[in-house]
Design an enzyme around this catalytic site. Structure first.
Site, PDB file in Angstrom:
ATOM      1  CG  ASP A   1      -2.019   0.971   1.171  1.00  0.00           C
ATOM      2  OD1 ASP A   1      -2.258   1.521   0.083  1.00  0.00           O
ATOM      3  OD2 ASP A   1      -2.652   1.211   2.207  1.00  0.00           O
TER       4      ASP A   1
ATOM      5  CD1 TRP B   1       7.578   6.290  -2.620  1.00  0.00           C
ATOM      6  CD2 TRP B   1       7.207   6.477  -4.835  1.00  0.00           C
ATOM      7  NE1 TRP B   1       8.788   6.219  -3.268  1.00  0.00           N
ATOM      8  CE2 TRP B   1       8.590   6.337  -4.615  1.00  0.00           C
ATOM      9  CE3 TRP B   1       6.732   6.614  -6.140  1.00  0.00           C
ATOM     10  CZ2 TRP B   1       9.514   6.322  -5.659  1.00  0.00           C
ATOM     11  CZ3 TRP B   1       7.650   6.606  -7.192  1.00  0.00           C
ATOM     12  CH2 TRP B   1       9.020   6.462  -6.941  1.00  0.00           C
TER      13      TRP B   1
ATOM     14  CG  HIS C   1       0.238   1.585  -9.368  1.00  0.00           C
ATOM     15  ND1 HIS C   1      -0.031   1.322  -8.042  1.00  0.00           N
ATOM     16  CD2 HIS C   1      -0.825   2.278  -9.838  1.00  0.00           C
ATOM     17  CE1 HIS C   1      -1.214   1.832  -7.729  1.00  0.00           C
ATOM     18  NE2 HIS C   1      -1.705   2.421  -8.806  1.00  0.00           N
TER      19      HIS C   1
ATOM     20  NE  ARG D   1      -7.162   1.542  -6.327  1.00  0.00           N
ATOM     21  CZ  ARG D   1      -6.080   1.816  -5.630  1.00  0.00           C
ATOM     22  NH1 ARG D   1      -5.027   2.326  -6.211  1.00  0.00           N
ATOM     23  NH2 ARG D   1      -6.026   1.567  -4.336  1.00  0.00           N
TER      24      ARG D   1
ATOM     25  CG  LEU E   1       8.763 -17.174  -0.982  1.00  0.00           C
ATOM     26  CD1 LEU E   1       8.358 -17.073   0.483  1.00  0.00           C
ATOM     27  CD2 LEU E   1       9.079 -15.771  -1.522  1.00  0.00           C
TER      28      LEU E   1
ATOM     29  NE  ARG F   1      -8.630   0.748   5.513  1.00  0.00           N
ATOM     30  CZ  ARG F   1      -7.917   1.851   5.471  1.00  0.00           C
ATOM     31  NH1 ARG F   1      -7.869   2.647   6.530  1.00  0.00           N
ATOM     32  NH2 ARG F   1      -7.238   2.183   4.386  1.00  0.00           N
TER      33      ARG F   1
HETATM   34  C1  FPP Z   1      -1.949   0.100  -3.372  1.00  0.00           C
HETATM   35  O1  FPP Z   1      -1.428   1.411  -3.381  1.00  0.00           O
HETATM   36  C2  FPP Z   1      -1.417  -0.656  -4.479  1.00  0.00           C
HETATM   37  C3  FPP Z   1      -2.142  -1.268  -5.469  1.00  0.00           C
HETATM   38  C4  FPP Z   1      -3.611  -1.247  -5.511  1.00  0.00           C
HETATM   39  C5  FPP Z   1      -1.477  -1.983  -6.587  1.00  0.00           C
HETATM   40  C6  FPP Z   1      -0.318  -2.845  -6.214  1.00  0.00           C
HETATM   41  C7  FPP Z   1       0.395  -3.192  -7.430  1.00  0.00           C
HETATM   42  C8  FPP Z   1       1.741  -3.309  -7.570  1.00  0.00           C
HETATM   43  C9  FPP Z   1       2.675  -3.186  -6.449  1.00  0.00           C
HETATM   44  C10 FPP Z   1       2.365  -3.581  -8.896  1.00  0.00           C
HETATM   45  C11 FPP Z   1       1.832  -4.713  -9.701  1.00  0.00           C
HETATM   46  C12 FPP Z   1       2.024  -6.066  -9.148  1.00  0.00           C
HETATM   47  C13 FPP Z   1       2.681  -7.096  -9.743  1.00  0.00           C
HETATM   48  C14 FPP Z   1       2.430  -8.470  -9.263  1.00  0.00           C
HETATM   49  C15 FPP Z   1       3.673  -6.901 -10.813  1.00  0.00           C
HETATM   50  P1  FPP Z   1      -2.439   2.628  -3.582  1.00  0.00           P
HETATM   51  O2  FPP Z   1      -2.507   2.933  -5.033  1.00  0.00           O
HETATM   52  O3  FPP Z   1      -3.740   2.302  -2.950  1.00  0.00           O
HETATM   53  O4  FPP Z   1      -1.681   3.759  -2.830  1.00  0.00           O
HETATM   54  P2  FPP Z   1      -2.371   5.014  -2.119  1.00  0.00           P
HETATM   55  O5  FPP Z   1      -3.197   4.462  -0.996  1.00  0.00           O
HETATM   56  O6  FPP Z   1      -1.197   5.790  -1.639  1.00  0.00           O
HETATM   57  O7  FPP Z   1      -3.162   5.721  -3.161  1.00  0.00           O
END
Ligand code: FPP
Length: 242
Positions: free
Chosen positions: A23, A28, A40, A74, A133, A196
């Site tokens: 998260d 970031w 991302h 989203r 793993l 959460r």
């Molecule tokens: C949450 O941060 C993150 C996500 C919903 C996406 C996670 C995806 C990746 C780490 C990359 C793709 C994965 C693979 C397997 C290659 P957020 O966007 O909710 O952050 P925020 O709360 O700061 O807005």
């Protein structure tokens, strides 16, 4: 299945199964004046790096939350961006071959395009014999959805006369989860300061230690994982074995 707690090389307790909620990518990026997709992208590299490190530490199982059932809501452009990163990861089916990581995907895969579904299968097949793993990547995953799926399957078996309702116990129920055969989650890590569970591994994390960390996911590094494991050990030292 109960926890199969292992030890690291120094004889220190290791979590058997870590759940990781990646998260803070959006925040970031915002902090840097960049588009969310840049967050991302950075998050995806952090993910690859942390998987390698968890494997080196000797963690037996790790589940990462890459895309939840709620994430479809989203903006379409952001959903496309995350799926593009997933495709990129999948196109290298040999991911972690040298590291001996066994990769699996959990969630309702039927919602993804055919090419993703077949790459997912390929990725799982290529790494099926790996003994390091076990990495579960949760995509279009939701804890409630997983529990409903198990309930439906069991109800169908009961209706068909294959089992009686009384036979349904925790062990049988757990066999209908995506994580069947794997130990319970004993440590959930959530960066970005949130506290959460967000519909993540509801059954599996029933007794897990929850560690919330202030760092945003793209900045999460090896030291952060060490700190979370240390916290897990401290809690086990305080509450275990008395
Ligand atoms: C949450 O941060 C993150 C996500 C919903 C996406 C996670 C995806 C990746 C780490 C990359 C793709 C994965 C693979 C397997 C290659 P957020 O966007 O909710 O952050 P925020 O709360 O700061 O807005």
């Amino acid at each position: 299945m109960g926890n199969q707690k292992g030890m690291d090389r120094m004889g220190e307790l290791l979590p058997a199964h870590i759940g990781l909620i990646m998260d803070g990518n959006g925040r970031w990026a915002k902090k840097r004046g960049l588009p969310r997709q840049a967050g991302h992208k950075a998050g995806a590299s952090t993910f690859k790096r942390i998987v390698r490190y968890a494997n080196r530490l000797g963690i037996p199982y790790m589940t990462v939350y890459a895309f939840s059932t709620e994430n479809w809501s989203r903006p379409p452009e952001e959903v496309r961006g995350i799926i593009a990163l997933l495709r990129e990861f999948l196109s290298d089916a040999a991911n972690y071959r040298d590291e001996n990581v066994r990769t699996r995907f959990i969630g309702d895969l039927s919602q993804f395009d055919q090419d993703i579904q077949s790459k997912v299968r390929e990725c799982e097949e290529v790494s099926a014999g790996h003994t390091g793993l076990t990495l579960n990547i949760a995509i279009n995953y939701g804890g409630r959805m997983e529990l409903m799926k198990a309930a439906r399957e069991l109800a169908a078996e009961a209706a068909a006369g294959k089992i009686t309702p009384e036979e349904i116990d925790e062990e049988l129920f757990a066999r209908h989860l995506y994580t069947q055969g794997q130990p319970d989650v004993d440590l959930v890590i959530r960066p970005s300061g949130e506290e959460r569970l967000s519909n993540f591994l509801l059954w599996q994390a029933a007794y897990a230690e929850f560690v919330s960390m202030e760092v945003l996911w793209p900045d999460f590094d090896e030291k952060c994982l060490d700190r979370a494991i240390e916290e897990f050990r401290n809690r086990n030292r305080r509450f275990g074995g008395v």
